[in-house]
Design a protein around this motif. Structure first.
Motif, PDB file in Angstrom:
ATOM      1  N   LYS A   1       0.848  -1.189   0.000  1.00  0.00           N
ATOM      2  CA  LYS A   1       0.000   0.000   0.000  1.00  0.00           C
ATOM      3  C   LYS A   1       0.888   1.245   0.000  1.00  0.00           C
ATOM      4  O   LYS A   1       1.984   1.244   0.563  1.00  0.00           O
ATOM      5  CB  LYS A   1      -0.924   0.021   1.220  1.00  0.00           C
TER       6      LYS A   1
ATOM      7  N   GLN B   1       0.629   3.915   1.675  1.00  0.00           N
ATOM      8  CA  GLN B   1       0.876   4.410   3.023  1.00  0.00           C
ATOM      9  C   GLN B   1       2.158   3.817   3.622  1.00  0.00           C
ATOM     10  O   GLN B   1       2.863   4.473   4.390  1.00  0.00           O
ATOM     11  CB  GLN B   1      -0.313   4.085   3.924  1.00  0.00           C
ATOM     12  N   GLN B   2       2.479   2.570   3.241  1.00  0.00           N
ATOM     13  CA  GLN B   2       3.677   1.931   3.769  1.00  0.00           C
ATOM     14  C   GLN B   2       4.950   2.661   3.336  1.00  0.00           C
ATOM     15  O   GLN B   2       5.968   2.575   4.010  1.00  0.00           O
ATOM     16  CB  GLN B   2       3.724   0.471   3.312  1.00  0.00           C
TER      17      GLN B   2
ATOM     18  N   LEU C   1       5.190   5.851   3.214  1.00  0.00           N
ATOM     19  CA  LEU C   1       5.279   7.040   4.071  1.00  0.00           C
ATOM     20  C   LEU C   1       5.649   6.610   5.491  1.00  0.00           C
ATOM     21  O   LEU C   1       6.727   6.900   5.976  1.00  0.00           O
ATOM     22  CB  LEU C   1       3.959   7.798   4.060  1.00  0.00           C
TER      23      LEU C   1
ATOM     24  N   GLU D   1       4.076   3.698   8.931  1.00  0.00           N
ATOM     25  CA  GLU D   1       3.053   2.822   9.488  1.00  0.00           C
ATOM     26  C   GLU D   1       2.972   3.061  10.993  1.00  0.00           C
ATOM     27  O   GLU D   1       4.003   3.216  11.664  1.00  0.00           O
ATOM     28  CB  GLU D   1       3.378   1.357   9.206  1.00  0.00           C
TER      29      GLU D   1
ATOM     30  N   ASP E   1      -2.314   7.138  -5.178  1.00  0.00           N
ATOM     31  CA  ASP E   1      -2.170   7.451  -3.752  1.00  0.00           C
ATOM     32  C   ASP E   1      -0.847   8.133  -3.434  1.00  0.00           C
ATOM     33  O   ASP E   1      -0.680   8.674  -2.343  1.00  0.00           O
ATOM     34  CB  ASP E   1      -2.308   6.169  -2.919  1.00  0.00           C
TER      35      ASP E   1
ATOM     36  N   GLU F   1       2.372  13.243  -2.690  1.00  0.00           N
ATOM     37  CA  GLU F   1       3.654  13.143  -1.995  1.00  0.00           C
ATOM     38  C   GLU F   1       4.827  13.309  -2.959  1.00  0.00           C
ATOM     39  O   GLU F   1       5.818  13.976  -2.639  1.00  0.00           O
ATOM     40  CB  GLU F   1       3.752  11.813  -1.259  1.00  0.00           C
TER      41      GLU F   1
END
Length: 280
Positions: A64, A66-67, A69, A71, A127, A131
């Motif tokens: 994902k 988010q990983q 960035l 966790e 996603d 960023e």
């Protein structure tokens, strides 16, 4: 900072131009091409040539965005709270930094490799748009904003297994690594197998390109596979005469280095059978 290739990596003019254009534009370089054409190795060689560290993020089907960035390990924090551990009072103890965070906080410019982006879910590239564009992200648990100290050189590879979103493509500089022409492949071989006898190399590459161009082939052998094959030929001390295929089989010698599935092996066996029938 300019990339001109290295002694151990043969980069074509259009590839070096693509790398330098991406660096100048401060855009991620999206590199596509057949598996085994040196996409991942390109990032390592760019880092070596520019004398900067490399951070590698290998993407899997379950990865994902988010990983990349960070966790937040809520389970460990809950467990520690039950045990009365004082660490629970500082939420940052349970924040695990991802590869983008590591690249953003580095003391010097780094090469960030996002390898095989097409393995992940289709939403994965979208996603990461903000960023990669703004070079910053917010950590909700601590309320801090992480900004890149030095904008990393981002290289993203794809094996073209699925289409990438247009919004993502718009933010990248794109380059497709074509399979090398015979002369370029000779240069690549010379880097990995210096001093190889030219007669053997000519015979081997002629046979290799014949295999690649065989109609109906499910998986064409790649650059890395021909290098493996040549390594085996040299280890077995074969000469050009040893590479001649007999009428009983159209398979090249040590074909397991080139053909990686039974359908392609059966294809060459059928071709040999048909050739024998026509020769009667």
């Amino acid at each position: 900072m300019r990339f001109d290739g290295t002694d151990s990596y043969v980069a074509t003019d259009d590839l070096t131009m693509a790398v330098n254009a991406a660096v100048t534009l401060e855009r991620p370089l999206l590199v596509k091409g057949e598996p085994g054409t040196g996409k991942t190795e390109l990032a390592r060689q760019v880092a070596q040539a520019l004398d900067v560290p490399m951070i590698e993020w290998s993407i899997k089907s379950t990865t994902k965005a988010q990983q990349g960035l960070y966790e937040y390990d809520a389970v460990s924090r809950l467990r520690d709270s039950q045990l009365g551990d004082e660490r629970v009072n500082d939420v940052s103890n349970y924040i695990r930094k991802g590869k983008l965070w590591q690249a953003f906080e580095a003391d010097e410019r780094v090469v960030l490799l996002i390898d095989e982006v097409d393995k992940a879910d289709i939403e994965f590239p979208n996603d990461l748009l903000q960023e990669l564009d703004r070079m910053e992200f917010h950590v909700y648990e601590t309320g801090e904003t992480i900004r890149a100290r030095h904008r990393p050189i981002v290289i993203i590879t794809s094996n073209n297994e699925k289409e990438l979103p247009d919004a993502f493509l718009r933010r990248c500089f794109f380059h497709y690594i074509r399979f090398p022409e015979p002369e370029t492949l000779r240069q690549i071989v010379e880097v990995h197998h210096p001093g190889i006898k030219q007669e053997l190399l000519t015979t081997a590459l002629t046979q290799f390109y014949e295999v690649r161009e065989t109609p109906g082939l499910k998986k064409k052998p790649s650059t890395s596979e021909v290098l493996d094959w040549l390594k085996l030929l040299l280890a077995e001390d074969m000469d050009p005469a040893d590479l001649q295929r007999d009428g009983a089989s159209a398979l090249p010698k040590l074909h397991g280095a080139l053909l990686k599935n039974e359908q392609d092996v059966h294809l060459f066996e059928r071709l040999a059978f048909m050739a024998r029938r026509q020769g009667r």
